[in-house]
Design a protein around this motif. Structure first.
Motif, PDB file in Angstrom:
ATOM      1  N   GLU A  11      -5.682  -0.207 -20.186  1.00 34.04           N
ATOM      2  CA  GLU A  11      -6.883   0.620 -20.343  1.00 34.04           C
ATOM      3  C   GLU A  11      -7.344   1.215 -19.016  1.00 34.04           C
ATOM      4  N   GLN A  12      -7.259   0.419 -17.931  1.00 33.09           N
ATOM      5  CA  GLN A  12      -7.794   0.875 -16.651  1.00 33.09           C
ATOM      6  C   GLN A  12      -7.035   0.219 -15.498  1.00 33.09           C
ATOM      7  N   VAL A  13      -6.807   0.984 -14.434  1.00 37.07           N
ATOM      8  CA  VAL A  13      -6.134   0.483 -13.227  1.00 37.07           C
ATOM      9  C   VAL A  13      -6.945   0.905 -12.011  1.00 37.07           C
ATOM     10  N   ASP A  14      -7.290  -0.070 -11.159  1.00 37.87           N
ATOM     11  CA  ASP A  14      -8.065   0.234  -9.961  1.00 37.87           C
ATOM     12  C   ASP A  14      -7.522  -0.552  -8.768  1.00 37.87           C
ATOM     13  N   VAL A  15      -7.459   0.100  -7.619  1.00 33.98           N
ATOM     14  CA  VAL A  15      -7.199  -0.603  -6.366  1.00 33.98           C
ATOM     15  C   VAL A  15      -8.551  -1.106  -5.869  1.00 33.98           C
ATOM     16  N   ILE A  16      -8.727  -2.423  -5.846  1.00 33.40           N
ATOM     17  CA  ILE A  16     -10.057  -2.973  -5.545  1.00 33.40           C
ATOM     18  C   ILE A  16     -10.183  -3.494  -4.119  1.00 33.40           C
ATOM     19  N   ALA A  17      -9.061  -3.612  -3.399  1.00 28.02           N
ATOM     20  CA  ALA A  17      -9.135  -4.095  -2.014  1.00 28.02           C
ATOM     21  C   ALA A  17      -7.842  -3.764  -1.277  1.00 28.02           C
ATOM     22  N   GLU A  18      -7.981  -3.496   0.022  1.00 31.10           N
ATOM     23  CA  GLU A  18      -6.831  -3.345   0.912  1.00 31.10           C
ATOM     24  C   GLU A  18      -6.818  -4.545   1.848  1.00 31.10           C
ATOM     25  N   MET A  19      -5.642  -5.162   2.006  1.00 31.01           N
ATOM     26  CA  MET A  19      -5.536  -6.395   2.780  1.00 31.01           C
ATOM     27  C   MET A  19      -4.320  -6.351   3.705  1.00 31.01           C
ATOM     28  N   LYS A  20      -4.229  -7.332   4.584  1.00 30.41           N
ATOM     29  CA  LYS A  20      -3.087  -7.489   5.477  1.00 30.41           C
ATOM     30  C   LYS A  20      -2.289  -8.720   5.059  1.00 30.41           C
ATOM     31  N   TYR A  21      -0.999  -8.541   4.890  1.00 27.21           N
ATOM     32  CA  TYR A  21      -0.099  -9.648   4.562  1.00 27.21           C
ATOM     33  C   TYR A  21       0.625 -10.026   5.855  1.00 27.21           C
ATOM     34  N   ASP A  22       0.257 -11.162   6.432  1.00 29.07           N
ATOM     35  CA  ASP A  22       0.906 -11.639   7.658  1.00 29.07           C
ATOM     36  C   ASP A  22       2.186 -12.356   7.265  1.00 29.07           C
ATOM     37  N   LEU A  23       3.289 -11.629   7.301  1.00 27.55           N
ATOM     38  CA  LEU A  23       4.569 -12.145   6.813  1.00 27.55           C
ATOM     39  C   LEU A  23       5.346 -12.778   7.953  1.00 27.55           C
ATOM     40  N   ASN A  24       5.549 -14.087   7.865  1.00 30.34           N
ATOM     41  CA  ASN A  24       6.330 -14.800   8.877  1.00 30.34           C
ATOM     42  C   ASN A  24       7.811 -14.479   8.732  1.00 30.34           C
ATOM     43  N   THR A  80       0.830  -1.206   0.000  1.00 32.41           N
ATOM     44  CA  THR A  80       0.000   0.000   0.000  1.00 32.41           C
ATOM     45  C   THR A  80       0.864   1.256   0.000  1.00 32.41           C
ATOM     46  N   SER A  81       2.019   1.188   0.648  1.00 33.60           N
ATOM     47  CA  SER A  81       2.912   2.343   0.734  1.00 33.60           C
ATOM     48  C   SER A  81       3.438   2.784  -0.633  1.00 33.60           C
ATOM     49  N   THR A  82       3.372   1.887  -1.628  1.00 34.42           N
ATOM     50  CA  THR A  82       3.857   2.224  -2.972  1.00 34.42           C
ATOM     51  C   THR A  82       2.701   2.532  -3.936  1.00 34.42           C
ATOM     52  N   ARG A  83       1.492   2.625  -3.418  1.00 37.79           N
ATOM     53  CA  ARG A  83       0.300   2.729  -4.273  1.00 37.79           C
ATOM     54  C   ARG A  83       0.388   3.828  -5.308  1.00 37.79           C
ATOM     55  N   GLU A  84       0.675   5.045  -4.882  1.00 37.56           N
ATOM     56  CA  GLU A  84       0.654   6.181  -5.810  1.00 37.56           C
ATOM     57  C   GLU A  84       1.627   5.954  -6.965  1.00 37.56           C
ATOM     58  N   ASN A  85       2.837   5.508  -6.652  1.00 39.46           N
ATOM     59  CA  ASN A  85       3.850   5.291  -7.674  1.00 39.46           C
ATOM     60  C   ASN A  85       3.483   4.130  -8.593  1.00 39.46           C
ATOM     61  N   ILE A  86       3.014   3.022  -8.000  1.00 38.48           N
ATOM     62  CA  ILE A  86       2.663   1.829  -8.775  1.00 38.48           C
ATOM     63  C   ILE A  86       1.523   2.122  -9.743  1.00 38.48           C
ATOM     64  N   VAL A  87       0.457   2.716  -9.245  1.00 32.73           N
ATOM     65  CA  VAL A  87      -0.709   2.995 -10.096  1.00 32.73           C
ATOM     66  C   VAL A  87      -0.335   3.964 -11.220  1.00 32.73           C
ATOM     67  N   LYS A  88       0.457   4.971 -10.903  1.00 37.63           N
ATOM     68  CA  LYS A  88       0.870   5.951 -11.909  1.00 37.63           C
ATOM     69  C   LYS A  88       1.675   5.286 -13.020  1.00 37.63           C
ATOM     70  N   LYS A  89       2.622   4.420 -12.646  1.00 34.98           N
ATOM     71  CA  LYS A  89       3.482   3.794 -13.648  1.00 34.98           C
ATOM     72  C   LYS A  89       2.724   2.751 -14.472  1.00 34.98           C
ATOM     73  N   ILE A  90       1.858   1.984 -13.832  1.00 34.07           N
ATOM     74  CA  ILE A  90       1.079   0.989 -14.580  1.00 34.07           C
ATOM     75  C   ILE A  90       0.136   1.681 -15.556  1.00 34.07           C
ATOM     76  N   SER A  91      -0.478   2.773 -15.119  1.00 32.32           N
ATOM     77  CA  SER A  91      -1.414   3.514 -15.977  1.00 32.32           C
ATOM     78  C   SER A  91      -0.737   4.037 -17.238  1.00 32.32           C
ATOM     79  N   ALA A  92       0.581   4.215 -17.173  1.00 31.94           N
ATOM     80  CA  ALA A  92       1.327   4.743 -18.315  1.00 31.94           C
ATOM     81  C   ALA A  92       1.734   3.659 -19.313  1.00 31.94           C
ATOM     82  N   PHE A  93       1.551   2.382 -18.954  1.00 31.75           N
ATOM     83  CA  PHE A  93       1.873   1.313 -19.901  1.00 31.75           C
ATOM     84  C   PHE A  93       0.968   1.452 -21.126  1.00 31.75           C
ATOM     85  N   PRO A  94       1.521   1.296 -22.333  1.00 32.97           N
ATOM     86  CA  PRO A  94       0.736   1.556 -23.551  1.00 32.97           C
ATOM     87  C   PRO A  94      -0.435   0.607 -23.778  1.00 32.97           C
ATOM     88  N   ASN A  95      -0.386  -0.591 -23.196  1.00 32.17           N
ATOM     89  CA  ASN A  95      -1.450  -1.571 -23.435  1.00 32.17           C
ATOM     90  C   ASN A  95      -2.421  -1.680 -22.259  1.00 32.17           C
TER      91      ASN A  95
END
Length: 211
Positions: A175-188, A158-173
């Motif tokens: 059409e649409q990018v949406d954050v559809i859910a926020e989740m917790k990753y329980d990393l052992n 989530t901390s990289t959301r703004e950068n990730i969405v911006k860069k993916i949206s710029a890919f030429p192929n």
């Protein structure tokens, strides 16, 4: 299918990450997180049942086998680590699953020039490396996923959301990018540099529609 039933099924799979490879940023996707990802995709968008799926960086196959459980016609697992693909095939044989296959394949900048599928698969579902150790690998995964899939679901910090969405949206192929859910990753605790036995990371499930 109810979320708890998906999680119960996925909890029975073998996840052998006893010696994870730090250069590949290998982490086990917990059954609850995998189940939540798959349940969200199918319940809200119907992008699994009856579809052809690709699981990039499939590891031992938790997203692959969960997709099969939810009715995928066929699922391809793409993975560069031969050792973990042995675990994938153990799970496949143990649960007598026939409508999936694992492909030894490294996703890198050279791979972007090679499409191993004659036509796009319906859906790509993946939990790519976050790019902590290999800067930019997360976007390399996404870029390749958008070449082979009609719709892509990808997990990112989530901390990289703004950068990730911006860069993916710029890919030429794309059409649409949406954050559809926020989740917790329980990393052992997986590596020596991890200070905590369990660390919660906020993650976004991103949906990408391609052209």
């Amino acid at each position: 299918m109810k979320l708890k039933h998906i999680e119960q099924y996925l909890s029975q799979l073998t996840f052998n990450f006893s010696d994870p490879k730090i250069n590949l940023e290998q982490y086990h996707t917990p059954p609850h997180l995998a189940a939540t990802i798959l349940h969200t995709i199918e319940a809200n968008y119907n992008d699994i049942d009856g579809k052809t799926i690709a699981d990039l960086g499939c590891g031992s196959g938790i997203l692959t086998f969960g997709s099969i459980l939810l009715g995928a016609d066929f699922c391809f697992g793409l993975e560069c680590d031969e050792d973990i693909l042995e675990v994938f095939n153990e799970n496949k044989n143990e649960f007598e699953i026939s409508n999936c296959d694992a492909i030894l394949f490294e996703i890198n900048t050279n791979a972007l020039e090679t499409n191993i599928f004659k036509t796009k698969v319906d859906t790509v579902i993946m939990n790519p490396p976050f790019g902590t150790r290999n800067a930019g690998i997360d976007l390399t995964f996404v870029k390749y996923a958008t070449r082979i899939g009609k719709v892509v679901y990808s997990l990112h910090k989530t901390s990289t959301r703004e950068n990730i969405v911006k860069k993916i949206s710029a890919f030429p192929n794309v059409e649409q990018v949406d954050v559809i859910a926020e989740m917790k990753y329980d990393l052992n605790q997986s590596y020596k540099f991890h200070k905590k036995s369990l660390h919660d990371i906020d993650v976004d499930l991103i949906r990408i529609v391609t052209l």
